[in-house]
Design a protein around this motif. Structure first.
Motif, PDB file in Angstrom:
ATOM      1  N   UNK A  46       0.817  -1.213   0.000  1.00  0.00           N
ATOM      2  CA  UNK A  46       0.000   0.000   0.000  1.00  0.00           C
ATOM      3  C   UNK A  46       0.847   1.257   0.000  1.00  0.00           C
ATOM      4  N   UNK A  47       1.942   1.260   0.788  1.00  0.00           N
ATOM      5  CA  UNK A  47       2.824   2.437   0.819  1.00  0.00           C
ATOM      6  C   UNK A  47       3.485   2.650  -0.544  1.00  0.00           C
ATOM      7  N   UNK A  48       3.924   1.573  -1.182  1.00  0.00           N
ATOM      8  CA  UNK A  48       4.565   1.692  -2.493  1.00  0.00           C
ATOM      9  C   UNK A  48       3.569   2.195  -3.547  1.00  0.00           C
ATOM     10  N   UNK A  49       2.352   1.689  -3.511  1.00  0.00           N
ATOM     11  CA  UNK A  49       1.334   2.139  -4.469  1.00  0.00           C
ATOM     12  C   UNK A  49       1.001   3.615  -4.244  1.00  0.00           C
ATOM     13  N   UNK A  50       0.912   4.057  -2.979  1.00  0.00           N
ATOM     14  CA  UNK A  50       0.600   5.460  -2.672  1.00  0.00           C
ATOM     15  C   UNK A  50       1.717   6.382  -3.169  1.00  0.00           C
ATOM     16  N   UNK A  51       2.974   5.955  -2.999  1.00  0.00           N
ATOM     17  CA  UNK A  51       4.107   6.757  -3.468  1.00  0.00           C
ATOM     18  C   UNK A  51       4.092   6.911  -4.984  1.00  0.00           C
ATOM     19  N   UNK A  52       3.820   5.805  -5.687  1.00  0.00           N
ATOM     20  CA  UNK A  52       3.747   5.871  -7.150  1.00  0.00           C
ATOM     21  C   UNK A  52       2.604   6.760  -7.606  1.00  0.00           C
ATOM     22  N   UNK A  53       1.455   6.669  -6.955  1.00  0.00           N
ATOM     23  CA  UNK A  53       0.302   7.489  -7.310  1.00  0.00           C
ATOM     24  C   UNK A  53       0.592   8.977  -7.076  1.00  0.00           C
ATOM     25  N   UNK A  54       1.274   9.282  -5.967  1.00  0.00           N
ATOM     26  CA  UNK A  54       1.596  10.672  -5.651  1.00  0.00           C
ATOM     27  C   UNK A  54       2.544  11.264  -6.688  1.00  0.00           C
ATOM     28  N   UNK A  55       3.578  10.508  -7.090  1.00  0.00           N
ATOM     29  CA  UNK A  55       4.512  10.990  -8.099  1.00  0.00           C
ATOM     30  C   UNK A  55       3.820  11.209  -9.452  1.00  0.00           C
ATOM     31  N   UNK A  56       2.910  10.310  -9.800  1.00  0.00           N
ATOM     32  CA  UNK A  56       2.189  10.449 -11.066  1.00  0.00           C
ATOM     33  C   UNK A  56       1.326  11.705 -11.066  1.00  0.00           C
ATOM     34  N   UNK A  57       0.675  11.994  -9.923  1.00  0.00           N
ATOM     35  CA  UNK A  57      -0.169  13.184  -9.836  1.00  0.00           C
ATOM     36  C   UNK A  57       0.657  14.456  -9.925  1.00  0.00           C
ATOM     37  N   UNK A  58       1.836  14.478  -9.281  1.00  0.00           N
ATOM     38  CA  UNK A  58       2.697  15.658  -9.342  1.00  0.00           C
ATOM     39  C   UNK A  58       3.176  15.908 -10.774  1.00  0.00           C
ATOM     40  N   UNK A  59       3.519  14.824 -11.480  1.00  0.00           N
ATOM     41  CA  UNK A  59       3.959  14.983 -12.874  1.00  0.00           C
ATOM     42  C   UNK A  59       2.837  15.534 -13.750  1.00  0.00           C
ATOM     43  N   UNK A  60       1.610  15.049 -13.556  1.00  0.00           N
ATOM     44  CA  UNK A  60       0.480  15.549 -14.335  1.00  0.00           C
ATOM     45  C   UNK A  60       0.216  17.016 -14.041  1.00  0.00           C
ATOM     46  N   UNK A  61       0.340  17.420 -12.769  1.00  0.00           N
ATOM     47  CA  UNK A  61       0.106  18.816 -12.406  1.00  0.00           C
ATOM     48  C   UNK A  61       1.136  19.736 -13.043  1.00  0.00           C
ATOM     49  N   UNK A  62       2.416  19.287 -13.061  1.00  0.00           N
ATOM     50  CA  UNK A  62       3.465  20.106 -13.668  1.00  0.00           C
ATOM     51  C   UNK A  62       3.215  20.274 -15.163  1.00  0.00           C
ATOM     52  N   UNK A  63       2.877  19.170 -15.838  1.00  0.00           N
ATOM     53  CA  UNK A  63       2.619  19.255 -17.284  1.00  0.00           C
ATOM     54  C   UNK A  63       1.407  20.127 -17.579  1.00  0.00           C
ATOM     55  N   UNK A  64       0.388  20.057 -16.724  1.00  0.00           N
ATOM     56  CA  UNK A  64      -0.809  20.867 -16.946  1.00  0.00           C
ATOM     57  C   UNK A  64      -0.501  22.355 -16.784  1.00  0.00           C
ATOM     58  N   UNK A 201       9.309  16.250 -15.165  1.00  0.00           N
ATOM     59  CA  UNK A 201       8.316  16.320 -16.244  1.00  0.00           C
ATOM     60  C   UNK A 201       8.912  16.004 -17.615  1.00  0.00           C
ATOM     61  N   UNK A 202      10.224  15.699 -17.668  1.00  0.00           N
ATOM     62  CA  UNK A 202      10.887  15.369 -18.926  1.00  0.00           C
ATOM     63  C   UNK A 202      10.720  16.499 -19.956  1.00  0.00           C
ATOM     64  N   UNK A 203      11.045  17.741 -19.523  1.00  0.00           N
ATOM     65  CA  UNK A 203      10.866  18.916 -20.377  1.00  0.00           C
ATOM     66  C   UNK A 203      12.223  19.331 -20.943  1.00  0.00           C
ATOM     67  N   UNK A 204      12.246  19.609 -22.260  1.00  0.00           N
ATOM     68  CA  UNK A 204      13.412  20.155 -22.936  1.00  0.00           C
ATOM     69  C   UNK A 204      12.976  21.408 -23.692  1.00  0.00           C
ATOM     70  N   UNK A 205      13.937  22.256 -24.035  1.00  0.00           N
ATOM     71  CA  UNK A 205      13.562  23.440 -24.797  1.00  0.00           C
ATOM     72  C   UNK A 205      14.726  24.399 -24.979  1.00  0.00           C
TER      73      UNK A 205
END
Length: 267
Positions: A46-64, A201-205
């Motif tokens: 459960x802790x590992x799944x929560x950590x992965x979910x949190x990182x995914x949400x942060x990445x989506x927020x940055x891209x948005x 966020x894997x951003x280049x530019x």
């Protein structure tokens, strides 16, 4: 002599009584250990799944946030005529104004209508404008030659052009005889830190910054910055460390606006 007892030497009834509680507690211990292991594995998963979910949400927020940056939020690039004074205004050549006061009647109040304003003969003689023999028609038509002192007008225009050249102290890179050249660009680029948010966020530019270089080759002002917003703070802070050769105009060092590009790529 000391006596040594073994299970085989004990009565069978006594050994049966010992085996009963042993089996009972062994069974309970096994059950408890299995339950405890299941709880530990579930908690870890459960802790590992929560950590992965949190990182995914942060990445989506940055891209948005990056996608939502609109062109209206970006600073407009400075005009090519930035900090330049407007061109001198050339005075329009007009004919000298004639004294028409004697030719055009002026309206007066009713109570003063009987009071007449008449010019003297001397004032009339001083008026050089030809007057119609048929009387005052209310219109001014002059067919004579208007003399204009061209020499004075040319002197005024030349003086304004000289003043304009003296007032201009800041140039664009394409306006000077020799544009400034950066001498430590590679060093500044290597000192830049890739923003952690951009890495996640894997951003280049590519970021382009406009800097004002003084006659000594130092950066004294940061102008407009274009490119991904996540890299702008790093570019703005490190651009002040750039060093240039002085820009030359008429053989003298002057202030010049220079554009410098920076590229950000993930290895």
């Amino acid at each position: 002599m000391s006596a040594i007892f073994t299970l085989d030497s004990l009565p069978s009834s006594f050994t049966d009584e010992l085996k009963l509680p042993y089996r009972k507690y062994l069974k309970k211990g096994l059950i408890y250990s299995i339950i405890l292991h299941i709880c530990v594995v579930a908690a870890y998963g459960g802790a590992h799944y929560y950590q992965m979910y949190k990182q995914e949400q942060e990445t989506k927020n940055i891209q948005q946030r990056i996608i939502n940056v609109s062109l209206t939020d970006l600073e407009p690039p400075p005009s090519a005529l930035d900090e330049e004074t407007p061109p001198p205004k050339v005075e329009e050549l007009t004919a000298p104004t004639k004294d028409l006061e004697a030719l055009t009647p002026q309206p007066v109040a009713k109570e003063k209508a009987d009071v007449e304003t008449i010019k003297t003969q001397k004032e009339l003689e001083e008026i050089k404008t030809p007057v119609s023999s048929t009387g005052d028609t209310g219109k001014f038509n002059y067919s004579g030659v208007v003399k204009i002192e061209d020499k004075k007008i040319e002197e005024k225009i030349i003086k304004k052009e000289i003043t304009e050249e003296k007032e201009k102290t800041v140039y664009q890179s394409f306006e000077v005889e020799k544009a400034p050249e950066c001498v430590n660009l590679q060093q500044v680029r290597s000192s830049m830190v890739y923003p952690p948010m951009a890495i996640e966020a894997q951003i280049e530019g590519k970021v382009t910054v406009k800097v004002l270089v003084d006659p000594s080759g130092n950066v004294i002002k940061i102008g407009s910055i274009s490119g991904p917003e996540v890299f702008r703070d790093e570019v703005s802070s490190k651009s002040m460390q750039l060093q240039f050769t002085p820009g030359l105009q008429n053989g003298k060092p002057v202030k010049v606006w220079v554009t410098v590009p920076f590229s950000f790529k993930l290895n």
